[in-house]
Design a protein around this motif. Sequence first.
Motif, PDB file in Angstrom:
ATOM      1  N   ILE A   1      80.081  49.848  18.010  1.00 49.73           N
ATOM      2  CA  ILE A   1      81.263  50.174  17.199  1.00 49.73           C
ATOM      3  C   ILE A   1      82.527  49.609  17.868  1.00 49.73           C
ATOM      4  O   ILE A   1      83.407  49.054  17.203  1.00 49.73           O
ATOM      5  CB  ILE A   1      81.369  51.693  16.975  1.00 49.73           C
ATOM      6  CG1 ILE A   1      80.239  52.160  16.070  1.00 49.73           C
ATOM      7  CG2 ILE A   1      82.729  52.061  16.375  1.00 49.73           C
ATOM      8  CD1 ILE A   1      80.111  53.663  15.963  1.00 49.73           C
ATOM      9  N   LYS A   2      82.632  49.720  19.201  1.00 47.45           N
ATOM     10  CA  LYS A   2      83.778  49.172  19.919  1.00 47.45           C
ATOM     11  C   LYS A   2      83.876  47.663  19.726  1.00 47.45           C
ATOM     12  O   LYS A   2      84.977  47.116  19.517  1.00 47.45           O
ATOM     13  CB  LYS A   2      83.689  49.497  21.412  1.00 47.45           C
ATOM     14  CG  LYS A   2      83.974  50.950  21.754  1.00 47.45           C
ATOM     15  CD  LYS A   2      83.788  51.169  23.255  1.00 47.45           C
ATOM     16  CE  LYS A   2      83.908  52.629  23.605  1.00 47.45           C
ATOM     17  NZ  LYS A   2      83.658  52.864  25.040  1.00 47.45           N
TER      18      LYS A   2
ATOM     19  N   GLN B   1      82.709  45.934  17.207  1.00 52.39           N
ATOM     20  CA  GLN B   1      83.077  45.666  15.823  1.00 52.39           C
ATOM     21  C   GLN B   1      84.570  45.910  15.597  1.00 52.39           C
ATOM     22  O   GLN B   1      85.228  45.181  14.850  1.00 52.39           O
ATOM     23  CB  GLN B   1      82.277  46.534  14.854  1.00 52.39           C
ATOM     24  CG  GLN B   1      80.822  46.131  14.751  1.00 52.39           C
ATOM     25  CD  GLN B   1      80.032  47.057  13.819  1.00 52.39           C
ATOM     26  OE1 GLN B   1      80.564  48.023  13.322  1.00 52.39           O
ATOM     27  NE2 GLN B   1      78.751  46.718  13.642  1.00 52.39           N
ATOM     28  N   LEU B   2      85.141  46.894  16.240  1.00 48.95           N
ATOM     29  CA  LEU B   2      86.561  47.189  16.099  1.00 48.95           C
ATOM     30  C   LEU B   2      87.426  46.132  16.770  1.00 48.95           C
ATOM     31  O   LEU B   2      88.548  45.863  16.324  1.00 48.95           O
ATOM     32  CB  LEU B   2      86.881  48.564  16.674  1.00 48.95           C
ATOM     33  CG  LEU B   2      86.357  49.773  15.882  1.00 48.95           C
ATOM     34  CD1 LEU B   2      86.642  51.065  16.621  1.00 48.95           C
ATOM     35  CD2 LEU B   2      86.965  49.814  14.489  1.00 48.95           C
ATOM     36  N   ARG B   3      86.947  45.519  17.844  1.00 48.56           N
ATOM     37  CA  ARG B   3      87.706  44.492  18.539  1.00 48.56           C
ATOM     38  C   ARG B   3      87.764  43.203  17.733  1.00 48.56           C
ATOM     39  O   ARG B   3      88.712  42.429  17.873  1.00 48.56           O
ATOM     40  CB  ARG B   3      87.085  44.204  19.902  1.00 48.56           C
ATOM     41  CG  ARG B   3      87.312  45.321  20.881  1.00 48.56           C
ATOM     42  CD  ARG B   3      86.752  44.964  22.225  1.00 48.56           C
ATOM     43  NE  ARG B   3      86.670  46.155  23.051  1.00 48.56           N
ATOM     44  CZ  ARG B   3      85.789  46.360  23.991  1.00 48.56           C
ATOM     45  NH1 ARG B   3      84.908  45.436  24.273  1.00 48.56           N
ATOM     46  NH2 ARG B   3      85.796  47.471  24.675  1.00 48.56           N
ATOM     47  N   LYS B   4      86.810  42.955  16.888  1.00 53.35           N
ATOM     48  CA  LYS B   4      86.747  41.716  16.115  1.00 53.35           C
ATOM     49  C   LYS B   4      87.721  41.704  15.008  1.00 53.35           C
ATOM     50  O   LYS B   4      88.396  42.331  14.473  1.00 53.35           O
ATOM     51  CB  LYS B   4      85.360  41.487  15.556  1.00 53.35           C
ATOM     52  CG  LYS B   4      84.366  41.140  16.617  1.00 53.35           C
ATOM     53  CD  LYS B   4      83.030  40.879  15.980  1.00 53.35           C
ATOM     54  CE  LYS B   4      81.974  40.580  16.995  1.00 53.35           C
ATOM     55  NZ  LYS B   4      80.710  40.301  16.449  1.00 53.35           N
TER      56      LYS B   4
END
Length: 111
Positions: free
Chosen positions: A105-106, A108-111
Motif C-alpha cells: 500500500i505504501k 502504491q501511494l508513493r506512485k
Amino acid sequence: MGVSIVLFFLIFFLTVQIYDQSKEIDRLELSDWKYRALRATLPATNANVIWLERNVWTGNEDSIHQCQQFVINYEDSIRRRHQMEVAAQQREQEGQRLMRESDSIKKQLRK
C-alpha cells in the motif's frame, strides 16, 4: 427358590469383581506405559523422574492415582505448549502478511 437367589447374587458379585479387576489391570498397564514414555523423554536427573521412581510402584492406590494425575498434567502441559506454539506461528504469519500488505500500500501511494 431362596438358594437360587443367593447363588444368582453370588455369581453376579463374582462377575462384577472380575470385571472390576480387569479394568484395574488395564488401568495399571496404561499407567505403566505412560510412565515409561515419561521416563524415556525426561532426563534421569529430572526432579519429576526422581519423584516417579520413588512413588509410582509403592503398591498403594494413592501413589498410582498421584502418578496418573502427574501424567495427565504433564500431557496437558505438552498439549497446551504445542497449541501455543501453533497459535504463535499463525500470529507471526498473519503479522508478516499484514506487513507485506502495508508495504504494498505504501508503494502504491508513493506512485
